[in-house]
Write a protein that holds these residues in place. Structure first.
Motif, PDB file in Angstrom:
ATOM      1  N   ASN A 109     -49.675 -22.927  27.004  1.00 56.03           N
ATOM      2  CA  ASN A 109     -48.645 -23.165  28.011  1.00 56.03           C
ATOM      3  C   ASN A 109     -47.241 -22.975  27.445  1.00 56.03           C
ATOM      4  O   ASN A 109     -46.399 -22.283  28.026  1.00 56.03           O
ATOM      5  N   TRP A 110     -46.967 -23.593  26.290  1.00 53.13           N
ATOM      6  CA  TRP A 110     -45.627 -23.510  25.722  1.00 53.13           C
ATOM      7  C   TRP A 110     -45.323 -22.124  25.160  1.00 53.13           C
ATOM      8  O   TRP A 110     -44.178 -21.677  25.170  1.00 53.13           O
ATOM      9  N   ALA A 111     -46.356 -21.435  24.680  1.00 60.89           N
ATOM     10  CA  ALA A 111     -46.155 -20.052  24.249  1.00 60.89           C
ATOM     11  C   ALA A 111     -45.723 -19.195  25.436  1.00 60.89           C
ATOM     12  O   ALA A 111     -44.778 -18.398  25.348  1.00 60.89           O
ATOM     13  N   THR A 112     -46.394 -19.370  26.570  1.00 61.39           N
ATOM     14  CA  THR A 112     -46.070 -18.608  27.779  1.00 61.39           C
ATOM     15  C   THR A 112     -44.675 -18.957  28.291  1.00 61.39           C
ATOM     16  O   THR A 112     -43.872 -18.070  28.632  1.00 61.39           O
ATOM     17  N   MET A 113     -44.371 -20.251  28.358  1.00 63.46           N
ATOM     18  CA  MET A 113     -43.081 -20.686  28.893  1.00 63.46           C
ATOM     19  C   MET A 113     -41.913 -20.284  28.009  1.00 63.46           C
ATOM     20  O   MET A 113     -40.773 -20.204  28.468  1.00 63.46           O
ATOM     21  N   ALA A 114     -42.178 -20.003  26.738  1.00 56.68           N
ATOM     22  CA  ALA A 114     -41.103 -19.579  25.829  1.00 56.68           C
ATOM     23  C   ALA A 114     -40.446 -18.299  26.316  1.00 56.68           C
ATOM     24  O   ALA A 114     -39.244 -18.078  26.086  1.00 56.68           O
ATOM     25  N   THR A 115     -41.201 -17.434  27.008  1.00 59.67           N
ATOM     26  CA  THR A 115     -40.615 -16.188  27.499  1.00 59.67           C
ATOM     27  C   THR A 115     -39.552 -16.461  28.563  1.00 59.67           C
ATOM     28  O   THR A 115     -38.540 -15.757  28.629  1.00 59.67           O
ATOM     29  N   VAL A 116     -39.792 -17.481  29.401  1.00 52.36           N
ATOM     30  CA  VAL A 116     -38.836 -17.833  30.450  1.00 52.36           C
ATOM     31  C   VAL A 116     -37.638 -18.577  29.864  1.00 52.36           C
ATOM     32  O   VAL A 116     -36.491 -18.334  30.229  1.00 52.36           O
ATOM     33  N   GLN A 117     -37.901 -19.483  28.905  1.00 51.00           N
ATOM     34  CA  GLN A 117     -36.806 -20.242  28.307  1.00 51.00           C
ATOM     35  C   GLN A 117     -35.849 -19.333  27.545  1.00 51.00           C
ATOM     36  O   GLN A 117     -34.625 -19.511  27.599  1.00 51.00           O
ATOM     37  N   ALA A 118     -36.398 -18.349  26.851  1.00 55.84           N
ATOM     38  CA  ALA A 118     -35.539 -17.403  26.138  1.00 55.84           C
ATOM     39  C   ALA A 118     -34.643 -16.655  27.118  1.00 55.84           C
ATOM     40  O   ALA A 118     -33.445 -16.460  26.866  1.00 55.84           O
TER      41      ALA A 118
END
Length: 378
Positions: free
Chosen positions: A286-295
């Motif tokens: 989940n956090w790996a995936t969400m890192a793309t949006v946060q960046a």
């Protein structure tokens, strides 16, 4: 007289003897007699513990043993379930390589865990078999145009994570038909993928409106789209993003103009799926995936995330600077590896023009009026 008395006494004695003998024999065959089962119960009771072993809990996977994350680390790469027949999302190209938005989301997980986006093996799976394959351990992550629904969440042993693409089901027809509404499709043959929410939605909506139709089912788009192009169906239905992909493909190779009807007949939140039962693994993915949006929200992309020299504490946490570790089981700089090697969400989306326009859509950032919103990294 005495002889008679003696005879009578003798006869009574014989009767008494035979009665005792009969009684003792009768206890061998009488299931209700107490003395017989008592010794049997006493003899068999000690065997009960041997028939029911105490240590049956060993068959249940334990996170103390490392769980899915440890198994993936030991193997050295991630197994990701996807497909090979939808340009823009997941396609096996002419060079024998997988490409597309969903494929990149698989690569994101590998980059986060191993610092190597190529440490992933794509496992193609059909719509009908995908949940069985996930539950049986054929892969640990699934990115395959899969809609999050209550029934799938509750009965498929699946854990739906961050929604990576907000979609809705639509219908496409050749523009020459002049069809613009669902009522125009009365008694039409409609091409649809079997074993999908698309098929269920089509049946439910048309039945609710009293519109008769003939479903023509296919296992995948590699057979569905050619059938539609050959005229076997007056319409095809899929997520609107997929219809856009095939409209682009059909018209791009000189085929007839296509019309995607304006009405959407469902909500289709698509995203990453893992098996139920392993919280640690779900958090990692989940956090790996969400890192793309946060960046993307931070203004960081593949060209500048590694050279950030600002002082924003939230960004410094996100980059794993100054020893910040949220305890997710990932390297502290996992976000840097994800974005440098795969890209932020905007880069990934815009890499595939078949997906449509990102700006101003529901898949835009929340700060731009879209639905892309992730929890704070702190």
């Amino acid at each position: 007289m005495q002889k008679s008395v003696h005879r009578l006494l003798a006869l009574l004695g014989l009767v008494l003897v035979f009665s005792l003998i009969a009684a003792s024999c009768g206890n061998d065959d009488d299931d209700g007699a107490a003395p017989a089962p008592a010794p049997e119960a006493t003899e068999t009771a000690p065997e009960a513990p041997e028939a029911t072993p105490v240590e049956t809990v060993e068959v249940v996977p334990s996170q103390d043993d490392g769980g899915t994350l440890q198994a993936v680390l030991d193997r050295g790469h991630v197994l990701c379930g996807s497909r090979d027949d939808v340009p823009g999302f997941a396609l096996l190209n002419a060079d024998g390589e997988y490409e597309g938005f969903d494929i990149d989301m698989c690569r994101v997980v590998a980059a986060a865990i191993f610092g190597d986006a190529d440490a992933v093996e794509i496992v193609p799976v059909t719509s009908a078999e995908r949940f069985t394959a996930l539950a049986s351990g054929q892969f640990e992550v699934m990115n395959r145009n899969t809609t999050w629904t209550a029934t799938r969440d509750g009965t498929e042993g699946a854990n739906f994570l961050f929604t990576t693409y907000y979609d809705g089901q639509g219908l496409m027809v050749p523009a020459s038909t002049g069809f613009t509404t669902l009522d125009d499709l009365a008694d039409a043959n409609i091409c649809v993928s079997t074993g999908t929410t698309t098929e269920l939605n089509l049946t439910a909506v048309f039945a609710a409106r009293g519109i008769p139709f003939n479903p023509v089912t296919f296992e995948g788009f590699d057979t569905l789209v050619p059938a539609y192009e050959e005229g076997q169906c007056e319409a095809m239905t899929a997520d609107s993003s997929v219809l856009g992909v095939f409209k682009f493909e059909i018209e791009g190779k000189g085929g007839p103009d296509q019309h995607i009807m304006a009405e959407l007949i469902s909500k289709e939140p698509l995203g990453t799926v893992v098996r139920d039962g392993d919280t640690e693994w779900a958090q990692v993915v989940n956090w790996a995936t969400m890192a793309t949006v946060q960046a993307w929200e931070f203004g960081l992309d593949s060209s500048n995330i590694g050279s950030y020299d600002g002082t924003d504490p939230n960004i410094l946490n996100f980059l794993g600077r100054d020893g910040f570790d949220p305890g997710l089981g990932l390297p502290t700089d996992f976000a840097v590896n994800v974005v440098e090697q795969v890209g932020n969400y905007e880069e990934i989306f815009n890499r595939y023009p078949q997906l449509g326009v990102l700006a101003g859509s529901v898949n835009d950032l929340w700060s731009n009026g879209g639905l892309m919103y992730v929890p704070p990294y702190r």
